[in-house]
Design an enzyme around this catalytic site. Structure first.
Site, PDB file in Angstrom:
ATOM      1  N   THR A 105      66.081 -86.660 -55.563  1.00  0.00           N
ATOM      2  CA  THR A 105      65.285 -87.841 -55.908  1.00  0.00           C
ATOM      3  C   THR A 105      63.803 -87.526 -55.958  1.00  0.00           C
ATOM      4  OG1 THR A 105      65.290 -88.453 -53.568  1.00  0.00           O
ATOM      5  CG2 THR A 105      66.920 -89.526 -54.974  1.00  0.00           C
TER       6      THR A 105
ATOM      7  N   TYR B 234      69.174 -75.697 -61.317  1.00  0.00           N
ATOM      8  CA  TYR B 234      68.265 -76.723 -60.798  1.00  0.00           C
ATOM      9  C   TYR B 234      67.390 -77.256 -61.932  1.00  0.00           C
ATOM     10  CZ  TYR B 234      64.773 -78.804 -57.616  1.00  0.00           C
ATOM     11  OH  TYR B 234      63.928 -79.650 -56.953  1.00  0.00           O
TER      12      TYR B 234
ATOM     13  N   ASP C 243      60.111 -80.615 -49.859  1.00  0.00           N
ATOM     14  CA  ASP C 243      60.245 -79.539 -48.880  1.00  0.00           C
ATOM     15  C   ASP C 243      58.909 -79.199 -48.237  1.00  0.00           C
ATOM     16  OD1 ASP C 243      62.843 -79.563 -49.656  1.00  0.00           O
ATOM     17  OD2 ASP C 243      62.797 -77.627 -50.688  1.00  0.00           O
TER      18      ASP C 243
ATOM     19  N   GLY D  94      68.585 -68.857 -48.190  1.00  0.00           N
ATOM     20  CA  GLY D  94      69.693 -69.351 -48.980  1.00  0.00           C
ATOM     21  C   GLY D  94      70.557 -70.384 -48.282  1.00  0.00           C
ATOM     22  N   ALA D  95      70.176 -70.788 -47.071  1.00  0.00           N
ATOM     23  CA  ALA D  95      70.984 -71.753 -46.324  1.00  0.00           C
ATOM     24  C   ALA D  95      70.635 -73.188 -46.676  1.00  0.00           C
ATOM     25  CB  ALA D  95      70.804 -71.531 -44.822  1.00  0.00           C
TER      26      ALA D  95
END
Length: 368
Positions: free
Chosen positions: A32, A212, A160, A110-111
């Site tokens: 979003t 993405y 992020d 990568g988690a």
């Protein structure tokens, strides 16, 4: 502190300071952010630490305890993130000179816990302090996002970096990705007898590989066809869906309903009904799986087996295509839930997942 030793070994001197920025888990509000919507992340206890000293020239040299090797100055690979931050600050007109930077981190790459944003924000905060730039935490988040968009080539939203820079211990961060207004919402799991368990599937993704970017392009195309600035502005969902088809229709369905789920979760948290958010986590995962199509078998099995094992709710978190899921579970049932998930993975012949209990932690800060 290992990062200081790494600095001294690589650069033959002493850093002027050490800075830390955390990774994040997104409780709800996935995909979003670049649609000008609402997100609800929080900082985790793991992050990236940067030991930094200024240089008398304009060179930026970086070393990483995880990458190994000597100092790097090339804007490529992992080094594009920290060096990109310095370049972006300069392009923004900020007087950033050279720097020697040693990096150490404990976020699994990568988690889906946003190691890249933690790296960007730790370096941005260090340069801000050392060069007395006067940038706010939100300014630093925006600079980190710009570096990832323009230097790394990953078209991420602001969530992020904002979570890493702005989070408050014991709270989730309600962030409006259009206005960039934010509010800390209490998220006291222990007082409700709950844990939030991160289930790292071990499937590592590379979001810059085009998937993405394609999802973002789908959203932008749908918004253009609907005549709105972003999918956040869709108020008549049924009417909007009748005008769209294919991927654009599905992406719109997810984004609009996900924003509603964020608002609903915030309402429950404010009412103290923390355990009741589980159904909304479940609905979010189904939407990400079926409408946004960013899940994978390992994430789906993690979510389904967590719920079967007693979780109040579970969903994938992060950009998708691998990474981690989260599960809200009563503390006294958490171990049984972990066993159920591990057994489900074993039955599939997959590598065991890694479990971590997440606690809402403080945002970026100077350590020394």
């Amino acid at each position: 502190m290992r990062v200081v030793s790494s600095f001294e070994t690589a650069f033959g001197g002493t850093p002027e300071g050490v800075w830390h920025a955390p990774g994040r888990v997104n409780l709800i509000g996935e995909h979003t952010d670049y649609n000008d919507g609402l997100v609800l992340p929080f900082a985790v206890p793991w992050g990236v630490t940067a030991a930094v000293a200024r240089r008398s020239d304009d060179r930026v040299r970086v070393v990483s305890a995880q990458a190994g090797g000597g100092p790097v100055e090339e804007v490529a690979g992992w080094a594009a993130y920290p060096i990109g931050v310095a370049l972006t600050m300069r392009e923004a007109g900020l007087p950033v000179g050279g720097a020697d930077i040693a990096i150490d981190g404990d976020i699994p790459r990568g988690a889906g816990l946003s190691s890249s944003a933690a790296l960007e924000v730790s370096v941005a905060l260090a340069l801000n302090d050392l060069y007395d730039l006067g940038q706010t935490p939100l300014d630093l988040a925006r600079l980190g996002q710009r570096a990832e968009n323009e230097v790394v080539g990953m078209p991420c939203g602001i969530m992020d970096q904002a979570a890493s820079a702005l989070s408050k211990e014991g709270h989730v961060l309600l962030l409006d990705c259009r206005t960039l207004g934010s509010r800390a919402i209490p998220f006291d799991l222990p007082s409700h007898g709950l844990d939030l368990v991160i289930i790292d599937t071990g499937v590592h993704h590379e979001l810059a590989d085009g998937q993405y970017a394609k999802r973002r392009a789908d959203c932008e195309s749908a918004a253009a066809k609907l005549g709105v600035p972003a999918l956040r502005d869709v108020t008549d969902l049924a009417g909007a869906l009748s005008r769209l088809s294919g991927d654009e229709r599905k992406r719109t369905q997810h984004v609009v309903t996900e924003n509603h789920r964020v608002e609903a979760v915030v309402g429950l948290l404010r009412a103290g009904a923390v355990a009741e958010i589980g159904a909304l986590l479940n609905a979010s995962h189904l939407s990400l799986r079926d409408e946004f199509e960013v899940s994978c078998p390992e994430l789906d099995v993690a979510v389904e087996s967590a719920i079967r094992g007693g979780a109040r709710g579970a969903r994938m978190t992060g950009g998708g295509f691998g990474g981690s899921a989260i599960a809200l579970v009563a503390t006294d049932r958490a171990e049984a839930m972990r066993r159920t998930v591990a057994e489900a993975y074993e039955a599939k012949g997959w590598k065991p997942p890694v479990f971590r209990t997440a606690t809402p932690s403080a945002g970026a800060r100077r350590l020394s």
